[in-house]
Write a protein that holds these residues in place. Sequence first.
Motif, PDB file in Angstrom:
ATOM      1  N   PRO A  47      18.195 -29.137  15.883  1.00 21.36           N
ATOM      2  CA  PRO A  47      19.106 -28.589  16.899  1.00 21.36           C
ATOM      3  C   PRO A  47      18.503 -27.438  17.692  1.00 21.36           C
ATOM      4  CG  PRO A  47      19.812 -27.963  14.687  1.00 21.36           C
ATOM      5  CD  PRO A  47      18.748 -28.997  14.521  1.00 21.36           C
ATOM      6  N   ALA A  48      17.493 -26.768  17.125  1.00 23.36           N
ATOM      7  CA  ALA A  48      16.853 -25.660  17.836  1.00 23.36           C
ATOM      8  C   ALA A  48      16.115 -26.142  19.080  1.00 23.36           C
ATOM      9  CB  ALA A  48      15.895 -24.927  16.900  1.00 23.36           C
ATOM     10  N   THR A  49      15.836 -27.453  19.161  1.00 20.42           N
ATOM     11  CA  THR A  49      15.112 -27.995  20.322  1.00 20.42           C
ATOM     12  C   THR A  49      16.038 -28.369  21.477  1.00 20.42           C
ATOM     13  OG1 THR A  49      15.193 -30.290  19.495  1.00 20.42           O
ATOM     14  CG2 THR A  49      13.323 -28.918  18.800  1.00 20.42           C
ATOM     15  N   PHE A  50      17.345 -28.480  21.218  1.00 16.26           N
ATOM     16  CA  PHE A  50      18.251 -28.861  22.315  1.00 16.26           C
ATOM     17  C   PHE A  50      19.513 -28.006  22.401  1.00 16.26           C
ATOM     18  CE2 PHE A  50      19.326 -31.565  18.669  1.00 16.26           C
ATOM     19  CZ  PHE A  50      20.706 -31.514  18.621  1.00 16.26           C
ATOM     20  N   LEU A  51      19.704 -27.055  21.481  1.00 11.80           N
ATOM     21  CA  LEU A  51      20.800 -26.102  21.565  1.00 11.80           C
ATOM     22  C   LEU A  51      20.222 -24.702  21.702  1.00 11.80           C
ATOM     23  CD1 LEU A  51      23.212 -27.320  18.705  1.00 11.80           C
ATOM     24  CD2 LEU A  51      23.342 -27.882  21.135  1.00 11.80           C
ATOM     25  N   ASN A  52      20.865 -23.867  22.523  1.00  9.32           N
ATOM     26  CA  ASN A  52      20.402 -22.483  22.600  1.00  9.32           C
ATOM     27  C   ASN A  52      20.927 -21.700  21.408  1.00  9.32           C
ATOM     28  OD1 ASN A  52      23.086 -21.567  23.225  1.00  9.32           O
ATOM     29  ND2 ASN A  52      22.745 -22.135  25.383  1.00  9.32           N
ATOM     30  N   ALA A  53      20.521 -20.450  21.274  1.00  8.59           N
ATOM     31  CA  ALA A  53      20.870 -19.649  20.103  1.00  8.59           C
ATOM     32  C   ALA A  53      22.387 -19.505  19.949  1.00  8.59           C
ATOM     33  CB  ALA A  53      20.216 -18.279  20.195  1.00  8.59           C
ATOM     34  N   ARG A  54      23.074 -19.327  21.080  1.00 12.44           N
ATOM     35  CA  ARG A  54      24.529 -19.169  21.012  1.00 12.44           C
ATOM     36  C   ARG A  54      25.194 -20.460  20.563  1.00 12.44           C
ATOM     37  NH1 ARG A  54      29.074 -19.796  24.263  1.00 12.44           N
ATOM     38  NH2 ARG A  54      30.706 -18.219  23.902  1.00 12.44           N
ATOM     39  N   GLU A  55      24.753 -21.591  21.092  1.00  8.70           N
ATOM     40  CA  GLU A  55      25.324 -22.878  20.698  1.00  8.70           C
ATOM     41  C   GLU A  55      25.064 -23.177  19.229  1.00  8.70           C
ATOM     42  OE1 GLU A  55      25.039 -25.341  24.937  1.00  8.70           O
ATOM     43  OE2 GLU A  55      23.314 -25.257  23.577  1.00  8.70           O
TER      44      GLU A  55
END
Length: 425
Positions: free
Chosen positions: A43-51
């Motif tokens: 998920p770190a590759t397609f979600l930003n830190a907040r998401e």
Amino acid sequence: MARKWASAAVMLYLVIAAFMYWYIFNGADPQVPTVLKGTAADPATFLNARELMLSEKYSGIRNFLYFISTPYEWLFYFLILLVGLSRAIERWANSVSRWRVLQTAVYLFWLSLLSYIVLFPFNYIGYALGKSYNITTQTFTSWMKDEVIAFWINFGTMVVIVSVLYWLMKKSSKNWWLHAWLLSIPFTLFMMFVQPVLIDPLYNDFYPLKNKELEAKILEMANRADISAEHVYEVNMAEKTNSLNAYVTGIGSNSRIVLWDTTLNRLKDNEILFIMAHEMAHYVEKHIYFGMAAYLLLTFIGLWITARSMDYIVRCWGDVLKIPSVSSIGSLPLFLLITAVLLFASEPLSNSLSRYQETRADKYAIEMTGDSKAAVRTFQELTRSGLSQVNPPSLVKWFRYSHPTMLERISMVENYRPGTIGKSE
């Protein structure tokens, strides 16, 4: 004895709640396996830190609510028997009329109303949680309208089911469960047939897909799969949610594929075509009918266990629970308690079978579209729009996930080689 039982039940519930809180928020490891870090499944590759933060918090709270609301409902059924409230409602219902069906309806109305009030806090918290995380867009008035509709549909259905069930109990104290199961077969088929045309439209508006160019592509794909279909339906969900979804519903001439308008608004055509191919796989591989067969088998086993359990419990502790006989309508909370526990216990098995079917459907969709990149983007967008937890704790997966986790689905798509479906894997 009733007071000791009540105290023990409440204490057990608190212990379960404490354990699930620890397990979900502290005991489970949601980290992505090292081998998958940096891949499209991470998920770190397609979600930003907040998401990422929001998906973990939102999913954690939702899962915790599920695991404390479920035994909370069991506790309600148990306590309403212990304190004699079920027996009191039964006596009052019996005094209203000599007609048994009317007595059952009166009893069910008050039991349903009381149950709804007791469980309302969890329902409202779930609604408010979705609003606070911008998943739910539905107004409170609209949400309550759906709640009222659901209440009356459930009440009407239960009047029919319970009236027949307790009539069978009086006519055949030994084999009522078998007769009930036999009757459940045509009833289940009937409900699946009418669901798309009578019940679903009470909540939302359904209409043929407005994008005719996209519909033509979908119907052409359906023709290649030997599926006779005239329309794909869309439903107006944007006024209620920001989540994405598509599903298969109904049987026979009332079967249909439904797309949420949020899915149409957020995804590209090739991503929608992948979703449609996935849903078509459920038709091609007869998943609806296999699922129905599994449901009827589990119902057969569940009713047999319920009948044996009710006989034993009423014989041994009927006085404590204020149940004069199994065929007394006041025993309904016991019936609901046992069936609810059995249903919960069967979730790992039924979810496992469902996840297998969903994996088959994903592979079929890749075979049909030949577009694994669209599949990956679709799963990533589904994760983002619903703030889904990519790698949930094991207990959550076993009891809540009818689909593979997004980690598993994206990883499978990346490693799947078209042409291997149907072969040993």
